[in-house]
Design an enzyme around this catalytic site. Structure first.
Site, short mmCIF file in Angstrom:
data_model
loop_
_atom_site.label_atom_id
_atom_site.label_comp_id
_atom_site.label_asym_id
_atom_site.label_seq_id
_atom_site.Cartn_x
_atom_site.Cartn_y
_atom_site.Cartn_z
N GLU A 1 0.87 -1.26 -0.49
CA GLU A 1 -0.31 0.17 -0.11
C GLU A 1 0.93 1.19 0.20
O GLU A 1 2.14 1.11 0.83
CB GLU A 1 -1.28 -0.23 1.03
CG GLU A 1 -1.38 1.15 1.36
CD GLU A 1 -2.86 1.29 0.21
OE1 GLU A 1 -2.06 2.76 0.04
OE2 GLU A 1 -3.29 1.12 -0.08
N ASP B 1 -7.28 -4.41 -5.15
CA ASP B 1 -8.71 -4.38 -4.55
C ASP B 1 -8.29 -2.06 -4.75
O ASP B 1 -8.14 -1.77 -4.07
CB ASP B 1 -9.08 -4.58 -2.94
CG ASP B 1 -10.18 -3.69 -3.33
OD1 ASP B 1 -11.48 -2.94 -3.19
OD2 ASP B 1 -10.23 -3.79 -1.11
N CYS C 1 -14.74 -1.43 -6.82
CA CYS C 1 -15.82 -0.82 -6.73
C CYS C 1 -16.22 -0.25 -7.53
O CYS C 1 -17.22 0.69 -7.50
CB CYS C 1 -15.50 0.38 -5.25
SG CYS C 1 -14.20 1.70 -5.41
#
Length: 485
Positions: free
Chosen positions: A352, A413, A440
């Protein structure tokens, strides 16, 4: 040929990704009609014309859809949050499934029959009309024309605050504005902040002048723990009479964390970089399945815990873990998916770019006693496959490069913009046996799947939409891909 302000009657046959009804004029032009729902027959007035389509406002519903319901929120449609609350929940889910299917066909280039065969039903919420399911809300603060403080949400495509004073079904008759989807403690928190502002003459922030103090009120509530966080976002370095506000807030059962976030910019950024704890803890906790997570004001944490467990459960199913696999979790955030997978894998590597998220991920792993996860801060597209096995215990970096052992499974993701080309190239070069793509945004999912499945690299095995955001047009998806080689 229709002109601006002309009216016409049309049958509404679908919904756009923004929740606008889709109809057609007599000459066949497509129009997007805000407030119209599939199955309605409406009269609409033209508001804007493009070359091949137009926009129109709803004048009247001549024949209502059989799927229309009475929304529980009196400002549904006026507020920017619940664009499709007047549509039955089952129909909302069906419409979202159609949006995912159409994006995969239109944008991804997949055969429609193929997509129909591999798409699974939407994983929907248990209730037929979900309310109060969000664990987070952020209320803008302003001053209305008559001078009173206004709390609510911005109207669609604007910074005009829409108040919800009439929602007594949710506010317990207090008249304090509260979102019908948000944390149940919102009325209590907002009521105390409002009273404090009035008592001490604390002004709301004014976007036009850049003056005033209170910009937004961030509220989080652990669904399983009941712990509450209140965090005003302020245009300044301190808060006057903070002790008095803390005393009032900590009268609320469950209040655990009171902090303030500093944002002195003139832009639209919601949170600044500095957050200072004024009383209580710097975090609250919540659970997903058997795992406990720390949540700070800046943390990314899924807002619908009930459905998040289903989302991550589907990702785990698609990963097909037997206990011996090496897994990469890209865009790992605070490690929620990584930790969900770790009990079923040999080792998980989470990557990340946000340093604070990685720190939170490491603390989440420690609090849950999980030791087979390695979290690294950096760009996922900078990962280099380490064939030597040196990265078995750690994820060493060399310059910008992040060296990781070759994965059996990659879980990704990304944010709404999807994966950039460099990251897709990294995934393809790593040659995992399986890819699990959590999305999403169906449009960017479709775009990226076209690349991953191009040149027969990977086959798309299954796609499952997951309902996370009832009464809006947002939908999450989980896609399973397996190596074609």
């Amino acid at each position: 040929m229709l002109k601006k302000n002309d009216t016409f009657e049309t049958a509404i046959t679908g919904l756009s990704s923004d929740g606008e009804g889709i109809g057609h004029s007599g000459d066949g032009m497509t129009f997007f009609v805000k407030g119209a729902l599939p199955g309605d027959r409406v009269t609409a007035a033209v508001t804007a014309l493009k070359k091949t389509y137009g926009y129109a406002r709803l004048v009247s519903v001549e024949v209502p859809s059989k799927d229309r319901v009475i929304p529980v929120c009196p400002v549904a449609g006026k507020c920017g949050g619940c664009s499709v609350m007047p549509l039955s929940y089952r129909t909302q889910c069906a419409v979202k499934s159609d949006v995912v299917r159409q994006d995969l066909v239109r944008i991804g280039g997949f055969d429609e029959g193929f997509i129909t065969n591999i798409m699974r039903p939407v994983l929907r919420m248990a209730s037929d009309f979900p309310v109060m399911f969000r664990n987070k809300a952020q209320f803008p603060v302003g001053r209305a024309a008559d001078g009173h403080f206004s709390f609510g949400f911005f109207g669609p495509h604007s910074h005009r605050i829409v108040e919800n004073k009439a929602a007594d079904i949710f506010s317990g008759g207090t008249g304090i504005p509260i979102c019908s989807l948000g944390p149940s403690c919102s009325d209590a928190v907002i009521g105390r902040v409002k009273a404090w502002m009035e008592a001490y003459g604390i002004d709301p922030y004014d976007e036009e002048t850049g003056k005033g103090m209170i910009r937004n009120i961030l509220i989080r509530q652990g669904r399983s723990t009941g712990e509450i966080m209140a965090c005003p976002i302020v245009n300044g370095k301190t808060i006057p009479h903070a002790e008095e506000l803390a005393d009032s807030l900590f009268e609320i059962p469950g209040m655990t964390s009171f902090s303030f976030n500093i944002n002195t910019t003139r832009g639209n950024t919601l949170l600044g970089r500095e957050t200072h704890v004024l009383r209580g803890s710097d975090v609250i906790h919540d659970t997903i399945g058997s795992l406990t997570f720390r949540i700070s004001p800046n943390s990314f944490f899924q807002v619908n815990p009930e459905q998040t467990e289903k989302l991550y459960g589907k990702a785990l199913e698609y990963a097909g873990l037997t206990g011996s696999e090496t897994v990469w979790d890209l865009y790992c955030g605070t490690g929620t998916i990584s930790l969900f997978l770790a009990k079923h894998a040999s080792r998980v590597y989470g990557v990340e770019i946000v340093p604070q998220a990685i720190e939170d991920a490491k603390k989440n792993a420690a609090e849950n006693g999980i030791r087979n996860v390695v979290f690294t801060c950096g760009k996922s597209e900078n990962i280099v496959v380490d064939e030597t096995g040196r990265a078995g215990e750690a994820a060493p970096t060399e310059g910008d490069a992040i060296r990781l052992p070759r994965p059996d499974v990659i879980v990704v993701d990304p944010p709404r913009k999807g994966c950039d080309k460099a990251l897709l190239d990294t995934i393809l070069s790593a040659k995992p046996k399986r890819i699990v793509y959590v999305s999403c945004n169906p449009a960017t999912l479709a775009r990226d799947l076209a690349v991953l499945c191009g040149e027969k690299y990977y086959s798309l095995d299954e796609v499952t939409p997951v309902e996370q955001f009832a009464h809006s047009m947002h939908v999450e998806c989980v896609a399973k891909l397996s190596s074609s080689g």
